[in-house]
Design an enzyme around this catalytic site. Structure first.
Site, PDB file in Angstrom:
ATOM      1  N   LYS A   1      52.947 -30.106  48.841  1.00 33.47           N
ATOM      2  CA  LYS A   1      53.950 -30.977  48.234  1.00 33.47           C
ATOM      3  C   LYS A   1      54.177 -32.327  48.941  1.00 33.47           C
ATOM      4  O   LYS A   1      54.795 -33.223  48.369  1.00 33.47           O
ATOM      5  CB  LYS A   1      55.309 -30.250  48.174  1.00 33.47           C
ATOM      6  CG  LYS A   1      55.346 -29.147  47.154  1.00 33.47           C
ATOM      7  CD  LYS A   1      55.439 -29.701  45.740  1.00 33.47           C
ATOM      8  CE  LYS A   1      54.976 -28.730  44.701  1.00 33.47           C
ATOM      9  NZ  LYS A   1      53.694 -29.042  44.078  1.00 33.47           N
TER      10      LYS A   1
ATOM     11  N   PRO B   1      52.863 -27.498  54.690  1.00 31.82           N
ATOM     12  CA  PRO B   1      51.832 -27.810  53.689  1.00 31.82           C
ATOM     13  C   PRO B   1      51.524 -26.684  52.699  1.00 31.82           C
ATOM     14  O   PRO B   1      50.769 -26.900  51.752  1.00 31.82           O
ATOM     15  CB  PRO B   1      50.587 -28.119  54.537  1.00 31.82           C
ATOM     16  CG  PRO B   1      50.842 -27.495  55.857  1.00 31.82           C
ATOM     17  CD  PRO B   1      52.317 -27.464  56.055  1.00 31.82           C
TER      18      PRO B   1
ATOM     19  N   HIS C   1      41.977 -28.439  38.636  1.00 34.16           N
ATOM     20  CA  HIS C   1      42.139 -27.001  38.859  1.00 34.16           C
ATOM     21  C   HIS C   1      43.231 -26.454  37.940  1.00 34.16           C
ATOM     22  O   HIS C   1      44.366 -26.903  37.988  1.00 34.16           O
ATOM     23  CB  HIS C   1      42.525 -26.720  40.324  1.00 34.16           C
ATOM     24  CG  HIS C   1      41.363 -26.757  41.251  1.00 34.16           C
ATOM     25  ND1 HIS C   1      41.410 -26.296  42.536  1.00 34.16           N
ATOM     26  CD2 HIS C   1      40.096 -27.189  41.060  1.00 34.16           C
ATOM     27  CE1 HIS C   1      40.219 -26.444  43.100  1.00 34.16           C
ATOM     28  NE2 HIS C   1      39.414 -26.992  42.228  1.00 34.16           N
TER      29      HIS C   1
ATOM     30  N   TYR D   1      54.315 -25.367  41.564  1.00 37.33           N
ATOM     31  CA  TYR D   1      53.049 -25.815  42.159  1.00 37.33           C
ATOM     32  C   TYR D   1      52.497 -27.044  41.435  1.00 37.33           C
ATOM     33  O   TYR D   1      52.035 -27.990  42.072  1.00 37.33           O
ATOM     34  CB  TYR D   1      52.010 -24.674  42.147  1.00 37.33           C
ATOM     35  CG  TYR D   1      50.868 -24.933  43.101  1.00 37.33           C
ATOM     36  CD1 TYR D   1      50.881 -24.426  44.399  1.00 37.33           C
ATOM     37  CD2 TYR D   1      49.781 -25.728  42.721  1.00 37.33           C
ATOM     38  CE1 TYR D   1      49.849 -24.692  45.280  1.00 37.33           C
ATOM     39  CE2 TYR D   1      48.749 -26.000  43.603  1.00 37.33           C
ATOM     40  CZ  TYR D   1      48.786 -25.479  44.880  1.00 37.33           C
ATOM     41  OH  TYR D   1      47.766 -25.760  45.762  1.00 37.33           O
TER      42      TYR D   1
ATOM     43  N   TYR E   1      44.692 -18.830  48.632  1.00 38.65           N
ATOM     44  CA  TYR E   1      45.765 -18.673  49.616  1.00 38.65           C
ATOM     45  C   TYR E   1      45.756 -17.210  50.046  1.00 38.65           C
ATOM     46  O   TYR E   1      45.943 -16.319  49.204  1.00 38.65           O
ATOM     47  CB  TYR E   1      47.127 -18.994  48.997  1.00 38.65           C
ATOM     48  CG  TYR E   1      47.371 -20.472  48.740  1.00 38.65           C
ATOM     49  CD1 TYR E   1      48.067 -21.246  49.660  1.00 38.65           C
ATOM     50  CD2 TYR E   1      46.920 -21.087  47.579  1.00 38.65           C
ATOM     51  CE1 TYR E   1      48.311 -22.597  49.428  1.00 38.65           C
ATOM     52  CE2 TYR E   1      47.153 -22.438  47.340  1.00 38.65           C
ATOM     53  CZ  TYR E   1      47.847 -23.194  48.267  1.00 38.65           C
ATOM     54  OH  TYR E   1      48.080 -24.524  48.039  1.00 38.65           O
TER      55      TYR E   1
END
Ligand code: RFL
Ligand code: PHB
Length: 388
Positions: free
Chosen positions: A296, A292, A72, A383, A200
């Protein structure tokens, strides 16, 4: 029995550490309290940083990951009327890989089995002795017999509820904890993922996340009150609520179907310092927990294990500095990843008890993110994973 390193816990931290040590010729053993089937049935993480992918490849367990994992290059954040695409690749040159923790665990088991490395399942009553001295040992019950393993070092990879952290005297431990007033209800379903990338979604009714495991397997989450139980949520109610929390154009595309797993996980941030005591070294969830939202947890476990494996290898070659510095080195990265997980959680969840001020602050933050390449770069670089 004698082994050089006794690893407590056969989750991803313990299995990966065992593999890295054995590849370097160090005799390590894993003690796991559950059965192999139980460990493999746990549905957990799905996003692997490049650092973890590189370690798995270097350890010789990258084949299936390379064939089946999804790379991704970005993710979508939809909140407060904004739609922000974070282009990891353009902003940082890096990507993440979608490959379930269950699959990582399975690959590690297979590699260890192929090497003849011992993973003792259903080890009961594991107890650590003499970690502060020069001759540590571990006692436990296995297949109806009392056993003892003498070793040089003990690795505590036994997760948040394990025995290792609690073996360090309380007066020497500093614990930092933040408990969030909600949990995540997650379901796994044989449905097509919402989009090619993760979504998200921040919504006044609560956060939602649309993730995946592969082209036909989706993993979705909803923020729920801590008082909710899995039985309170029919599949129908889950899909209906998820649709409400997505922007209409995405809600329309959502594929629904029966769940094949459903569970609720409370969210917390937790760090225990130091991560070592004498000859005992903690790694992964045994020492820290992150919410979550930043994906990580597993990745932090991997960086701990990388530092610890390299330090133990150096130790056996006569260089004592890396092992002495392990706790400080690991904690420096842990705190940064914890900060990121906390800030993502704060930005995207609903905190009704905190009132309208926080909601407006969240709105301003998402608006800033939408309009600032610098803010997007900061998010992306965290990220995809800070270097180690
Ligand atoms: P684990 O996986 O908890 O493994 C510890 C193992 O130790 C065993 N054990 C014992 N063994 C012997 N004696 C004892 N006394 C023992 N006590 C415990 C346990 O049975 C277990 O097998 O810890 P480890 O290896 O440090 O791995 C950590 C990760 O599992 C965890 O951080 C992640 O799953 C967190 N996480 C995520 N991390 C990511 O990087 N990306 C994600 O996308 C992500 N999503 C998630 C997550 C965790 C979740 N939950 C349920 C907590 C999503 C969820 C919903
Ligand atoms: C998951 O797929 O389980 C997942 C993905 C991203 C997160 C958390 C969990 O931030």
């Amino acid at each position: 029995m004698r082994h050089q390193v006794c690893i407590i816990g056969g989750g991803p931290s313990g299995l990966l550490l065992c593999l890295l040590l054995r590849r370097a010729g160090i005799d390590a053993v894993v003690l796991e309290q559950r059965s192999r089937d139980y460990v493999l049935a746990r549905i957990r993480a799905g996003v692997l940083e490049q650092g973890l992918v590189d370690i798995l490849r270097a350890a010789g367990v990258g084949q299936r990951l390379d064939a089946e994992g999804f790379v991704h290059d970005g993710t979508l954040i939809v909140a407060h009327g904004q739609r922000v695409h974070i282009d990891f690749k353009a902003l940082t040159g890096k990507s993440v890989t979608i490959y379930g923790q269950t699959e990582v665990t399975r690959d590690l088991y297979d590699a260890l089995e192929a090497m003849g490395a011992p993973v003792l399942h259903e080890a009961e009553g594991v107890t650590i002795h003499g970690a502060k001295g020069d001759a540590p040992f571990v006692t436990f019950r296995h297949q109806g017999q009392d056993k003892r393993i003498d070793c040089d070092y003990i690795a505590g990879c036994d997760g948040f509820h394990g025995v290792s952290r609690r073996t360090i005297p309380e007066r020497l431990r500093r614990q930092f904890e933040h408990v969030y007033p909600f949990g995540w209800l997650g379901i796994l379903s044989h449905t097509a993922p919402l989009q090619h990338e993760l979504v998200y979604a921040g919504h006044e009714r609560g956060f939602a996340l649309c993730s995946m495991r592969n082209a036909g397997l989706s993993r979705h989450y909803l923020q729920v009150p801590l008082t909710d139980r899995v039985e309170d949520w029919s599949d129908e109610a889950f899909w209906k609520e998820l649709r409400r929390r997505l922007p209409p154009e995405l809600a329309e595309q959502l594929a629904t179907g029966p769940s094949i797993e459903k569970s609720i996980a409370p969210l917390r941030s937790f760090i225990s310092e130091p991560m070592s005591w004498g000859r005992l070294f903690l790694a992964g969830d045994a020492a820290h927990i992150v919410p979550p939202t930043g994906a990580k947890g597993l990745n932090l476990a991997a960086s701990d294990v990388w530092y610890l494996s390299q330090a133990l290898i150096a130790q056996y070659q006569g260089d004592e500095a890396p092992l002495a510095g392990y706790s400080a080195q690991a904690l420096a990265r842990v705190w940064k990843a914890s900060r990121f997980s906390w800030s993502m959680t704060r930005m995207l969840h609903s905190f009704p008890a905190e009132g309208a001020f926080l909601a407006r602050m969240q709105g301003a933050e998402v608006e800033y993110l939408a309009g600032s390449v610098a803010a997007q770069t900061a998010l992306a670089e965290n990220y995809v994973g800070l270097p180690y």
